[in-house]
Design a protein around this motif. Sequence first.
Motif, PDB file in Angstrom:
ATOM      1  N   ASP A 113       0.821  -1.230   0.000  1.00  9.94           N
ATOM      2  CA  ASP A 113       0.000   0.000   0.000  1.00  9.94           C
ATOM      3  C   ASP A 113       0.840   1.258   0.000  1.00  9.94           C
ATOM      4  OD1 ASP A 113      -1.454  -2.031   0.902  1.00  9.94           O
ATOM      5  OD2 ASP A 113      -2.674  -0.839   2.266  1.00  9.94           O
ATOM      6  N   LEU A 114       1.970   1.213   0.732  1.00  9.83           N
ATOM      7  CA  LEU A 114       2.772   2.429   0.852  1.00  9.83           C
ATOM      8  C   LEU A 114       3.251   2.871  -0.522  1.00  9.83           C
ATOM      9  CD1 LEU A 114       4.943   2.021   4.051  1.00  9.83           C
ATOM     10  CD2 LEU A 114       2.740   3.117   3.719  1.00  9.83           C
ATOM     11  N   ALA A 134       0.248   4.279  -2.356  1.00  6.15           N
ATOM     12  CA  ALA A 134      -0.040   5.634  -1.874  1.00  6.15           C
ATOM     13  C   ALA A 134       0.980   6.603  -2.446  1.00  6.15           C
ATOM     14  CB  ALA A 134      -0.010   5.669  -0.350  1.00  6.15           C
ATOM     15  N   VAL A 184      10.802   6.393   0.466  1.00  6.17           N
ATOM     16  CA  VAL A 184      10.046   5.365   1.199  1.00  6.17           C
ATOM     17  C   VAL A 184      10.939   4.158   1.498  1.00  6.17           C
ATOM     18  CG1 VAL A 184       8.041   3.846   1.177  1.00  6.17           C
ATOM     19  CG2 VAL A 184       7.869   6.129   0.175  1.00  6.17           C
ATOM     20  N   PRO A 233      14.465   4.944   3.749  1.00  5.82           N
ATOM     21  CA  PRO A 233      14.234   5.192   5.187  1.00  5.82           C
ATOM     22  C   PRO A 233      13.685   3.978   5.912  1.00  5.82           C
ATOM     23  CG  PRO A 233      13.207   6.914   3.856  1.00  5.82           C
ATOM     24  CD  PRO A 233      13.729   5.899   2.902  1.00  5.82           C
ATOM     25  N   LEU A 234      12.814   3.217   5.255  1.00  7.15           N
ATOM     26  CA  LEU A 234      12.222   2.072   5.946  1.00  7.15           C
ATOM     27  C   LEU A 234      13.191   0.894   6.027  1.00  7.15           C
ATOM     28  CD1 LEU A 234       8.537   2.241   4.708  1.00  7.15           C
ATOM     29  CD2 LEU A 234       9.463   2.866   6.926  1.00  7.15           C
ATOM     30  N   GLY A 273      13.864   7.321  16.237  1.00  6.77           N
ATOM     31  CA  GLY A 273      13.337   8.280  15.262  1.00  6.77           C
ATOM     32  C   GLY A 273      12.102   7.747  14.569  1.00  6.77           C
ATOM     33  N   ASN A 274      12.113   6.454  14.250  1.00 11.89           N
ATOM     34  CA  ASN A 274      10.967   5.878  13.548  1.00 11.89           C
ATOM     35  C   ASN A 274       9.835   5.524  14.491  1.00 11.89           C
ATOM     36  OD1 ASN A 274      11.928   6.120  11.028  1.00 11.89           O
ATOM     37  ND2 ASN A 274      12.611   4.011  10.817  1.00 11.89           N
ATOM     38  N   HIS A 277       8.392   2.838  15.752  1.00 13.75           N
ATOM     39  CA  HIS A 277       7.336   1.959  15.227  1.00 13.75           C
ATOM     40  C   HIS A 277       6.408   1.491  16.333  1.00 13.75           C
ATOM     41  CE1 HIS A 277       8.367   1.646  11.092  1.00 13.75           C
ATOM     42  NE2 HIS A 277       9.625   1.453  11.383  1.00 13.75           N
ATOM     43  N   SER A 306      -6.242   0.445   4.747  1.00 13.25           N
ATOM     44  CA  SER A 306      -5.175   0.275   5.739  1.00 13.25           C
ATOM     45  C   SER A 306      -4.536   1.607   6.113  1.00 13.25           C
ATOM     46  CB  SER A 306      -4.113  -0.635   5.163  1.00 13.25           C
ATOM     47  OG  SER A 306      -3.574  -0.027   4.007  1.00 13.25           O
ATOM     48  N   ALA A 310      -2.362   3.310   4.923  1.00 14.99           N
ATOM     49  CA  ALA A 310      -1.127   3.444   4.133  1.00 14.99           C
ATOM     50  C   ALA A 310      -0.382   4.733   4.439  1.00 14.99           C
ATOM     51  CB  ALA A 310      -1.430   3.331   2.632  1.00 14.99           C
ATOM     52  N   LEU A 311      -0.217   5.049   5.718  1.00 20.52           N
ATOM     53  CA  LEU A 311       0.580   6.220   6.094  1.00 20.52           C
ATOM     54  C   LEU A 311       2.046   5.825   6.090  1.00 20.52           C
ATOM     55  CD1 LEU A 311      -1.579   7.544   9.058  1.00 20.52           C
ATOM     56  CD2 LEU A 311      -1.647   8.228   6.659  1.00 20.52           C
ATOM     57  N   TYR A 312       2.912   6.775   5.744  1.00 21.98           N
ATOM     58  CA  TYR A 312       4.348   6.481   5.750  1.00 21.98           C
ATOM     59  C   TYR A 312       4.825   6.476   7.205  1.00 21.98           C
ATOM     60  CZ  TYR A 312       3.365   8.168   1.062  1.00 21.98           C
ATOM     61  OH  TYR A 312       2.792   8.366  -0.162  1.00 21.98           O
ATOM     62  N   PRO A 313       5.253   5.321   7.717  1.00 24.12           N
ATOM     63  CA  PRO A 313       5.509   5.225   9.165  1.00 24.12           C
ATOM     64  C   PRO A 313       6.698   6.052   9.635  1.00 24.12           C
ATOM     65  CG  PRO A 313       6.113   3.192   8.047  1.00 24.12           C
ATOM     66  CD  PRO A 313       5.453   4.051   7.026  1.00 24.12           C
ATOM     67  N   HIS A 314       7.601   6.403   8.724  1.00 21.66           N
ATOM     68  CA  HIS A 314       8.808   7.119   9.141  1.00 21.66           C
ATOM     69  C   HIS A 314       8.630   8.628   9.061  1.00 21.66           C
ATOM     70  CE1 HIS A 314       8.790   6.505   4.856  1.00 21.66           C
ATOM     71  NE2 HIS A 314       9.692   7.431   4.687  1.00 21.66           N
ATOM     72  N   MET A 315       7.450   9.083   8.643  1.00 20.83           N
ATOM     73  CA  MET A 315       7.248  10.529   8.507  1.00 20.83           C
ATOM     74  C   MET A 315       6.241  11.011   9.544  1.00 20.83           C
ATOM     75  SD  MET A 315       6.809  11.044   4.445  1.00 20.83           S
ATOM     76  CE  MET A 315       7.707  10.031   3.269  1.00 20.83           C
ATOM     77  N   ASN A 323       3.622  13.393   6.128  1.00 25.04           N
ATOM     78  CA  ASN A 323       2.722  12.507   5.417  1.00 25.04           C
ATOM     79  C   ASN A 323       1.781  13.310   4.528  1.00 25.04           C
ATOM     80  OD1 ASN A 323       2.273   9.426   5.769  1.00 25.04           O
ATOM     81  ND2 ASN A 323       3.129  10.098   7.731  1.00 25.04           N
TER      82      ASN A 323
END
Lengths: 289, 353
Positions: free
Chosen positions: A180-181, A184, A199, A202-203, A286-287, A289, B83, B85-90, B95
């Motif tokens: 999805d990311l 998006a 994307v 960074p991930l 920073g992330n 999660h 879902s 679909a947000l960017y988790p690192h931003m 976002n």
Amino acid sequence: MNKITEVVPFLAPVQILILSVIVIPSFYVVWLSLHASSFGQSATFVGLQNYIKVLTDPAFLLALGNTVLIVIFAVHLELALGLGMALLFASGLPCRRVLLVAVLAPYAVSEVIAVAMWRFLFDPDVGPVTAMLTWLGLPMLDWSFEPSHALIMIGLLTIWLHLPFTFIILYAARLAIPKDLYEAARIDGAKPFDAFRRVTIPLLGPAIVVALLFRYIFAFRIFSEVWLMTQGGPARSTEVVAVYLYQEAFSFNAFGTAAATAWIMVLASLLLATGYVFLLRKQVAGNAH
Amino acid sequence: MASLRLAGLKKSFGAVDIIKGVNLEIKDGEFVVFVGPSGCGKSTLLRMIAGLEDISGGELYIGDRLCNEVQPRERGIAMVFQSYALYPHMTVYDNMGFGLSLNKTPKPELDARVREAARILKMEHLLERKPSQLSGGQRQRVAIGRAIVRKPGVFLFDEPLSNLDAALRVDMRMELAKLHRDLGATMIYVTHDQIEAMTLADKIVVLDGGLVQQVGSPMELYKNPANKFVAGFIGAPKMNFLPVKVQSVAGDTAMVASDTMSPIPVKGRGFSVGDPAWLGIRPQFLKPGPPTDGEGALRGRIALVERLGTETIIAVDTAENERVVAAIPVDVELAFGDAAEFQFNPQAAHLFH
Ligand SMILES: Nc1ncnc2c1ncn2[C@@H]1O[C@H](COP(=O)(O)OP(=O)(O)O)[C@@H](O)[C@H]1O
Ligand SMILES: [Mg+2]
């Protein structure tokens, strides 16, 4: 209280094992590194003399230089290759299963066999790869004679051997990024390179740091590739730190300086590890999660 | 803002046809809901409009432009994923501003647009957080905010509320309706929940098996369902269907009866004498009590009583072992196993092939 006395006998084997194979030998090596010692003579205390001797030995400095070169070039090249391959695989390559096996295979090959294979393939006289390079009009790798060629060869070999490790860490991390990311991001207007830069990278950050950390430490300890390929020759020119240690201990029977070298290696590895764990912490925080 | 036209749109995955030719006109500013059971191809159709899925056949026009081969970013659309679909690192701010930062929008304009969207969604205080520090509802808002910031002509929503709890879902539904009024943009919304469809839509598109079953306003679909599928899908509790036989036909009206039901006249076209048919009666049109002149009647034993406060749902098993459900706006004294009798106005019944 009763509990503890009941539990101790069950835990004891593990403690004894760790104590006898890790802790006691480490302290013995510390003790040894502070003494001059060889066969047939009793150890005499020399303080930090061994450390000074090693750190000022031109052979050690050359070995250190070679090691650092291999760490820097091999590990980063390997990371780039592993990342490229992980992204290629994740982008839906045909025949992925077969290719995955092919990519992971070197990890199952014993280093000794790998080196024997490479020695044959790159043999300056009869090696098929050498023959191909000559046929293509490319310079051949004269690794048995030319130190820089030998180092290149060692670097390539260590990349080939460890690429599966780097690849699998990065591939797993890439597969964990939800599809999805990317969708998006496409709708947000990201071209493939934007998605990669903003994307994917960074991930993948934490996984890249982990892969790098492990590979720095492995590469810093590199031994079998060098020992089996050149034994540090010609004329000690391709020695790395671990080979230097081996030579000190078993060719020159200088156990004190060998022990000192060992501790220098441990400290260097710890330094690398601390730096990267610190970086990793910062990234993970920073992330969040 | 934009209108859309789907002309014979088709999609197949390998040899499997998922969307089998969809024709649809969507007016500028309309709120259109695609509704249908799980797996009927709603998401696929929406993703074809978004450009995330290739179109296998037919034509897609957004505005006057043929968009079959146009990249998603050039279609003037924004999409909200189930879902999120947000960017988790931003951060939330990044976002929402991601799209604008990609096309190098000047900083002050980006900032103004992100803050405007945050103001509309009342989440200015969340801008510096990471998605992991937000609740489900807040994440949903960020996903919607990210769409608003792009100022799209068409908003696409794929089951945006299905990960939220029931109370939050009702709140967000109202907010979406308000957002549509305020922005006036075209919105296409996918859901399997007919209540969301009924409450939000200007126009509902009922899909089943990759085909459009019916298109119309919520009330049109409720009052005049085109077929048994639509009738069963729209309205809650589900419409009752009873097997009947056509006994005579006069103009638009057919006389139907079954072994346990005496003949009644029902509106229906295209039937001939002797045809089997389905008599459809909404639970709300069944009233307890014996029939008076000309009304239909159903008898059976009570199988289940659900008291919801505002209404009572009663399930009855008829002599032919058909399950019939009635929704009664009062609390009635009935218990499991009791004999019960219901009457209904034949004009409120439907007849399907
Ligand atoms: N990428 C795909 N490959 C193969 N089949 C797919 C793919 N995407 C969806 N489908 C199939 O298409 C059908 C419709 O899916 P979808 O549009 O997601 O349904 P809905 O959103 O209405 O629940 C399903 O049967 C699903 O299995
Ligand atoms: Mg879906």
